[in-house]
Motif scaffolding. Structure first.
Motif, PDB file in Angstrom:
ATOM      1  N   VAL A  26     -12.959  -3.795  -1.997  1.00  0.00           N
ATOM      2  CA  VAL A  26     -11.135  -3.640  -3.076  1.00  0.00           C
ATOM      3  C   VAL A  26     -11.368  -5.389  -3.081  1.00  0.00           C
ATOM      4  O   VAL A  26     -11.683  -5.637  -2.069  1.00  0.00           O
ATOM      5  CB  VAL A  26     -10.267  -3.156  -1.823  1.00  0.00           C
ATOM      6  CG1 VAL A  26      -8.811  -3.634  -3.289  1.00  0.00           C
ATOM      7  CG2 VAL A  26     -10.500  -1.931  -1.808  1.00  0.00           C
ATOM      8  N   THR A  29      -8.489  -9.177  -6.869  1.00  0.00           N
ATOM      9  CA  THR A  29      -6.890  -8.348  -7.578  1.00  0.00           C
ATOM     10  C   THR A  29      -6.941  -6.757  -7.709  1.00  0.00           C
ATOM     11  O   THR A  29      -5.866  -5.885  -8.747  1.00  0.00           O
ATOM     12  CB  THR A  29      -7.797  -8.682  -8.905  1.00  0.00           C
ATOM     13  OG1 THR A  29      -8.866  -7.329  -8.729  1.00  0.00           O
ATOM     14  CG2 THR A  29      -8.378  -9.625  -9.522  1.00  0.00           C
ATOM     15  N   GLY A  30      -6.974  -6.276  -6.326  1.00  0.00           N
ATOM     16  CA  GLY A  30      -6.917  -4.499  -5.951  1.00  0.00           C
ATOM     17  C   GLY A  30      -7.894  -3.379  -6.905  1.00  0.00           C
ATOM     18  O   GLY A  30      -8.228  -2.689  -7.235  1.00  0.00           O
ATOM     19  N   LEU A  31      -9.102  -3.860  -7.808  1.00  0.00           N
ATOM     20  CA  LEU A  31     -10.066  -3.053  -8.141  1.00  0.00           C
ATOM     21  C   LEU A  31     -10.495  -2.676  -7.009  1.00  0.00           C
ATOM     22  O   LEU A  31     -11.231  -3.268  -6.070  1.00  0.00           O
ATOM     23  CB  LEU A  31     -10.872  -4.378  -9.228  1.00  0.00           C
ATOM     24  CG  LEU A  31     -11.795  -3.455  -9.895  1.00  0.00           C
ATOM     25  CD1 LEU A  31     -11.082  -2.690 -10.725  1.00  0.00           C
ATOM     26  CD2 LEU A  31     -12.929  -4.556 -10.776  1.00  0.00           C
ATOM     27  N   ALA A  32     -11.886  -0.979  -7.381  1.00  0.00           N
ATOM     28  CA  ALA A  32     -11.781  -0.707  -6.179  1.00  0.00           C
ATOM     29  C   ALA A  32     -13.350  -0.166  -6.573  1.00  0.00           C
ATOM     30  O   ALA A  32     -13.221  -0.082  -8.062  1.00  0.00           O
ATOM     31  CB  ALA A  32     -11.045   0.587  -5.282  1.00  0.00           C
ATOM     32  N   GLU A  33     -14.049  -0.057  -5.840  1.00  0.00           N
ATOM     33  CA  GLU A  33     -15.439   0.490  -6.477  1.00  0.00           C
ATOM     34  C   GLU A  33     -15.718   0.807  -5.428  1.00  0.00           C
ATOM     35  O   GLU A  33     -15.949   0.992  -4.474  1.00  0.00           O
ATOM     36  CB  GLU A  33     -16.522  -0.839  -6.499  1.00  0.00           C
ATOM     37  CG  GLU A  33     -17.902  -0.610  -7.520  1.00  0.00           C
ATOM     38  CD  GLU A  33     -18.498  -1.543  -8.304  1.00  0.00           C
ATOM     39  OE1 GLU A  33     -18.111  -2.097  -9.686  1.00  0.00           O
ATOM     40  OE2 GLU A  33     -19.097  -2.573  -7.625  1.00  0.00           O
ATOM     41  N   GLU A  77     -11.044   5.036 -10.207  1.00  0.00           N
ATOM     42  CA  GLU A  77      -9.467   4.122 -11.401  1.00  0.00           C
ATOM     43  C   GLU A  77      -8.508   3.845 -10.249  1.00  0.00           C
ATOM     44  O   GLU A  77      -8.739   4.531  -9.407  1.00  0.00           O
ATOM     45  CB  GLU A  77      -9.386   5.516 -12.465  1.00  0.00           C
ATOM     46  CG  GLU A  77     -10.494   5.910 -13.035  1.00  0.00           C
ATOM     47  CD  GLU A  77     -10.260   7.573 -14.142  1.00  0.00           C
ATOM     48  OE1 GLU A  77      -9.088   7.812 -13.961  1.00  0.00           O
ATOM     49  OE2 GLU A  77     -11.190   7.305 -14.961  1.00  0.00           O
ATOM     50  N   GLU A  78      -7.667   3.251 -11.257  1.00  0.00           N
ATOM     51  CA  GLU A  78      -6.098   2.764  -9.991  1.00  0.00           C
ATOM     52  C   GLU A  78      -5.689   4.222  -9.807  1.00  0.00           C
ATOM     53  O   GLU A  78      -5.447   4.146  -8.740  1.00  0.00           O
ATOM     54  CB  GLU A  78      -5.506   2.299 -10.698  1.00  0.00           C
ATOM     55  CG  GLU A  78      -4.420   1.828 -10.694  1.00  0.00           C
ATOM     56  CD  GLU A  78      -2.916   0.777 -11.120  1.00  0.00           C
ATOM     57  OE1 GLU A  78      -2.653  -0.291 -10.371  1.00  0.00           O
ATOM     58  OE2 GLU A  78      -3.785   0.388 -12.084  1.00  0.00           O
ATOM     59  N   SER A  79      -5.335   5.385 -10.384  1.00  0.00           N
ATOM     60  CA  SER A  79      -4.816   6.465  -9.673  1.00  0.00           C
ATOM     61  C   SER A  79      -5.281   7.168  -8.669  1.00  0.00           C
ATOM     62  O   SER A  79      -4.860   7.892  -8.433  1.00  0.00           O
ATOM     63  CB  SER A  79      -5.088   7.564 -11.090  1.00  0.00           C
ATOM     64  OG  SER A  79      -5.792   7.595 -11.405  1.00  0.00           O
ATOM     65  N   ASN A  80      -7.069   6.941  -8.681  1.00  0.00           N
ATOM     66  CA  ASN A  80      -7.748   7.486  -7.603  1.00  0.00           C
ATOM     67  C   ASN A  80      -7.465   6.619  -6.761  1.00  0.00           C
ATOM     68  O   ASN A  80      -8.355   6.633  -5.883  1.00  0.00           O
ATOM     69  CB  ASN A  80      -8.644   7.957  -8.089  1.00  0.00           C
ATOM     70  CG  ASN A  80      -9.047   8.950  -9.436  1.00  0.00           C
ATOM     71  OD1 ASN A  80      -7.946  10.072  -9.139  1.00  0.00           O
ATOM     72  ND2 ASN A  80      -9.660   9.133 -10.268  1.00  0.00           N
ATOM     73  N   VAL A  81      -7.394   5.307  -6.306  1.00  0.00           N
ATOM     74  CA  VAL A  81      -7.990   4.316  -4.876  1.00  0.00           C
ATOM     75  C   VAL A  81      -7.421   4.840  -4.231  1.00  0.00           C
ATOM     76  O   VAL A  81      -7.863   4.983  -3.140  1.00  0.00           O
ATOM     77  CB  VAL A  81      -6.675   3.256  -5.008  1.00  0.00           C
ATOM     78  CG1 VAL A  81      -7.204   1.987  -4.276  1.00  0.00           C
ATOM     79  CG2 VAL A  81      -8.018   2.849  -6.978  1.00  0.00           C
ATOM     80  N   SER A  82      -5.938   5.473  -4.182  1.00  0.00           N
ATOM     81  CA  SER A  82      -5.294   5.357  -2.411  1.00  0.00           C
ATOM     82  C   SER A  82      -5.559   7.459  -2.201  1.00  0.00           C
ATOM     83  O   SER A  82      -5.388   7.171  -1.064  1.00  0.00           O
ATOM     84  CB  SER A  82      -3.397   6.518  -2.991  1.00  0.00           C
ATOM     85  OG  SER A  82      -3.439   7.544  -4.100  1.00  0.00           O
TER      86      SER A  82
END
Length: 205
Positions: A26, A29-33, A77-82
């Motif tokens: 992470v 900026t919060g971007l997760a890979e 995708e942001e919706s899947n990070v959690s």
């Protein structure tokens, strides 16, 4: 096992993946890979691929330069990070990059409570050729308005072909989707948690 890392700890994330684990990196900026291991043919391992499928993602690419060269990566995708961070929390109670799970499909059958087992033409042909055309009929097959055919579930959500002893009554004829289901995958662990209340790692609640 899944681990989360801040971007500045990329070397540790790479080491974890090269040892067989899965990592999510992470950035500020919060971007997760996701960083995933690959097999001898340069493809994402089955467990890694099933993890991506579990969050509805299929695209990944090989890293061609830098510390993670040779590994696979996929922007989450942001919706899947959690969801992915939840996997990290679940696995966080264990040490190391990998672990062995004692899973017994015949004592579990959690995946047989999935109400969306899609049937292919090959599945239906297999039923008919085996002398079980009834398995391709309305008693066992549900058809959507879009034409998608899935197995019917019994009351309570279990597959109609699952016996009380949790064994499949048509195991040799089971659909391709059932044959492909990977024991120990994220889909498997999610089914165990949702159906049996078993969280393979951190305790529920």
């Amino acid at each position: 096992m899944w681990r989360s890392f801040r971007a500045r700890f990329l070397p540790q994330a790479v080491a974890h993946v090269r040892a067989g684990g899965h990592a999510v990196v992470v950035d500020p900026t919060g971007l997760a890979e996701a960083l995933l291991p690959v097999d001898g043919q340069g493809m994402v391992t089955d467990l890694g691929l099933w993890a991506l499928l579990a969050i509805g993602q299929q695209h990944w690419e090989r890293v061609t330069a830098g510390e993670a060269e040779g590994l696979a990566r996929a922007v989450i995708e942001e919706s899947n990070v959690s969801s992915v961070l939840d996997w990290c929390e679940r696995d966080g109670v264990h040490e190391g990059a990998t672990r062995k799970l004692q899973l017994n499909c015949t004592a579990c059958a959690a995946c047989c409570h999935d109400g969306d087992v899609v049937l292919t033409e090959r599945d239906l042909a297999r039923f008919r050729e085996a002398g079980r055309p009834d398995l391709a009929g309305r008693g066992f097959v549900r058809r959507s308005r879009e034409g998608k055919r899935t197995l019917r579930m019994a009351p309570g959500g279990r597959c109609k072909l699952l016996a009380e002893d949790r064994l499949c009554t048509v195991y040799k004829l089971r659909p391709d989707n059932c044959r492909a289901f990977l024991m120990g995958s994220e889909a498997c662990l999610a089914a165990r948690e949702e159906t049996l209340g078993l969280r393979d790692g951190a305790p529920l609640g």
